[in-house]
Design an enzyme around this catalytic site. Structure first.
Site, PDB file in Angstrom:
ATOM      1  N   ASP A  44       0.845  -1.197   0.000  1.00  0.00           N
ATOM      2  CA  ASP A  44       0.000   0.000   0.000  1.00  0.00           C
ATOM      3  C   ASP A  44       0.876   1.240   0.000  1.00  0.00           C
ATOM      4  O   ASP A  44       1.705   1.424   0.894  1.00  0.00           O
ATOM      5  CB  ASP A  44      -0.900  -0.006   1.240  1.00  0.00           C
ATOM      6  CG  ASP A  44      -1.805   1.212   1.298  1.00  0.00           C
ATOM      7  OD1 ASP A  44      -2.964   1.092   0.881  1.00  0.00           O
ATOM      8  OD2 ASP A  44      -1.356   2.282   1.762  1.00  0.00           O
ATOM      9  N   TYR A  49       3.203   9.867  -0.561  1.00  0.00           N
ATOM     10  CA  TYR A  49       4.246   9.229   0.250  1.00  0.00           C
ATOM     11  C   TYR A  49       5.651   9.454  -0.330  1.00  0.00           C
ATOM     12  O   TYR A  49       6.646   9.207   0.358  1.00  0.00           O
ATOM     13  CB  TYR A  49       4.007   7.721   0.367  1.00  0.00           C
ATOM     14  CG  TYR A  49       2.760   7.320   1.119  1.00  0.00           C
ATOM     15  CD1 TYR A  49       1.960   8.257   1.779  1.00  0.00           C
ATOM     16  CD2 TYR A  49       2.369   5.990   1.184  1.00  0.00           C
ATOM     17  CE1 TYR A  49       0.814   7.877   2.457  1.00  0.00           C
ATOM     18  CE2 TYR A  49       1.230   5.597   1.869  1.00  0.00           C
ATOM     19  CZ  TYR A  49       0.447   6.543   2.497  1.00  0.00           C
ATOM     20  OH  TYR A  49      -0.674   6.153   3.168  1.00  0.00           O
ATOM     21  N   LYS A  78      -2.876   5.845  -4.148  1.00  0.00           N
ATOM     22  CA  LYS A  78      -3.958   6.757  -3.800  1.00  0.00           C
ATOM     23  C   LYS A  78      -3.778   8.124  -4.458  1.00  0.00           C
ATOM     24  O   LYS A  78      -2.652   8.581  -4.674  1.00  0.00           O
ATOM     25  CB  LYS A  78      -4.028   6.950  -2.281  1.00  0.00           C
ATOM     26  CG  LYS A  78      -4.026   5.660  -1.479  1.00  0.00           C
ATOM     27  CD  LYS A  78      -4.087   5.935   0.013  1.00  0.00           C
ATOM     28  CE  LYS A  78      -3.730   4.699   0.807  1.00  0.00           C
ATOM     29  NZ  LYS A  78      -2.287   4.414   0.823  1.00  0.00           N
ATOM     30  N   HIS A 111      -7.621   9.492  -1.678  1.00  0.00           N
ATOM     31  CA  HIS A 111      -6.945   9.486  -0.378  1.00  0.00           C
ATOM     32  C   HIS A 111      -7.697  10.291   0.679  1.00  0.00           C
ATOM     33  O   HIS A 111      -7.667   9.959   1.863  1.00  0.00           O
ATOM     34  CB  HIS A 111      -5.534  10.048  -0.556  1.00  0.00           C
ATOM     35  CG  HIS A 111      -4.561   9.570   0.467  1.00  0.00           C
ATOM     36  ND1 HIS A 111      -3.198   9.600   0.275  1.00  0.00           N
ATOM     37  CD2 HIS A 111      -4.729   9.033   1.702  1.00  0.00           C
ATOM     38  CE1 HIS A 111      -2.583   9.107   1.331  1.00  0.00           C
ATOM     39  NE2 HIS A 111      -3.488   8.767   2.214  1.00  0.00           N
TER      40      HIS A 111
END
Length: 289
Positions: A44, A49, A78, A111
């Site tokens: 994930d 990120y 996401k 997200h």
């Protein structure tokens, strides 16, 4: 590894590796190498990120060495708040696919229900996330995404989505643990055949982590000769709720996936559920229109 069958028939491992704050090529490589060796088959990540390039490079390198192919790994990414809207969403998703070197995503999530730079009460949030969903539906039709879902949505956000969606959401990913037992949201998802997936199952990385140090959690862990983390993760999967624990520690990675060799008693399950404090340790989307 237990698999969850999503409402469109796609199979998703009930345990995956969360990668929030796992950054830098060496840390990504060592973490994913250990995770795949331990049996993780789901990863994930998210555009925000800032690790998708390193994840993509690492996956391409390690899969052949473990006798695996792309189809053996379930990859989730996401859409970030800054990329909400039909045109931006498509570009962001295609960038994630390119960075991850994976040709398609198994699951793509919105997200956050709000767009970046807007006041929480701004009506534009609704328009932006509808445009994003339409772009995701097009990508689904094109085979670029195998399943669509959302993260951090409340029930009212889901109800709105179900009114206009042509392709139904298959997953809701939210914060969920014994200190934040969202009964009503879980039941709504069950009723609408939306798979519930938990993040922050172990609380936060704060040294004073109240969840891992909860006396009830520790007591049950001691009685079963398991770690507090294993108890918290087992509590979720025993409800058929997916989990994506993050760790860069090889020992913890192995422990976090070793949750299928034991079960919690009904009394243990009730004791853990009764710890509910409606306590968010991460983000609370309540304010987003």
């Amino acid at each position: 590894m237990t698999q969850i069958i999503l409402n469109n028939g796609v199979k998703m491992p009930i345990v995956g590796l969360g990668t929030f704050k796992i950054k830098g090529s060496e840390l990504v490589k060592s973490s994913l190498e250990s995770a795949v060796a331990a049996g993780y088959r789901a990863i994930d990540t998210a555009g925000v990120y800032k690790n998708e390039v390193d994840i993509g490079r690492t996956i391409k390198d390690i899969l052949p060495r473990h006798g695996l192919t792309r189809s053996d790994i379930f990859i989730t990414s996401k859409l970030g708040p800054k990329d909400h809207g039909k045109e931006k969403c498509r570009a962001a998703c295609m960038k994630s696919i390119a960075d991850l070197q994976c040709e398609y995503l198994d699951l793509y999530l919105i997200h956050w229900p709000g767009g970046q730079g807007l006041q929480p009460s701004d009506i534009k949030h609704k328009l932006l996330r509808q445009g994003s969903w339409q772009a995701m539906e097009d990508l689904y039709d094109e085979g670029k995404i195998r399943a669509l879902g959302v993260s951090n949505y409340l029930q009212r956000h889901l109800e709105e989505l179900l009114e206009y969606s042509r392709v139904r959401p298959v997953v809701l990913q939210v914060e969920y643990h014994p200190h934040l037992v969202q009964h009503q949201l879980v039941e709504f998802c069950k009723k609408n055949k939306i798979t519930f997936q938990a993040y922050s199952s172990l609380g936060t990385s704060d040294p004073e982590n109240k969840l891992l140090k909860d006396e009830v959690v520790k007591r049950i862990a001691t009685s079963l000769c398991k770690t507090s983390a294993q108890i918290l993760l087992r509590w979720a999967v025993q409800q058929n709720i997916g989990v994506i624990p993050k760790s860069t520690n090889n020992k913890h990675l192995q422990e976090n996936i070793d949750i299928f060799s034991f079960s919690l008693s009904d009394d243990d399950m009730r004791s853990l559920t009764s710890l509910n404090q409606s306590q968010h340790y991460c983000w609370n989307p309540e304010c987003v229109l």
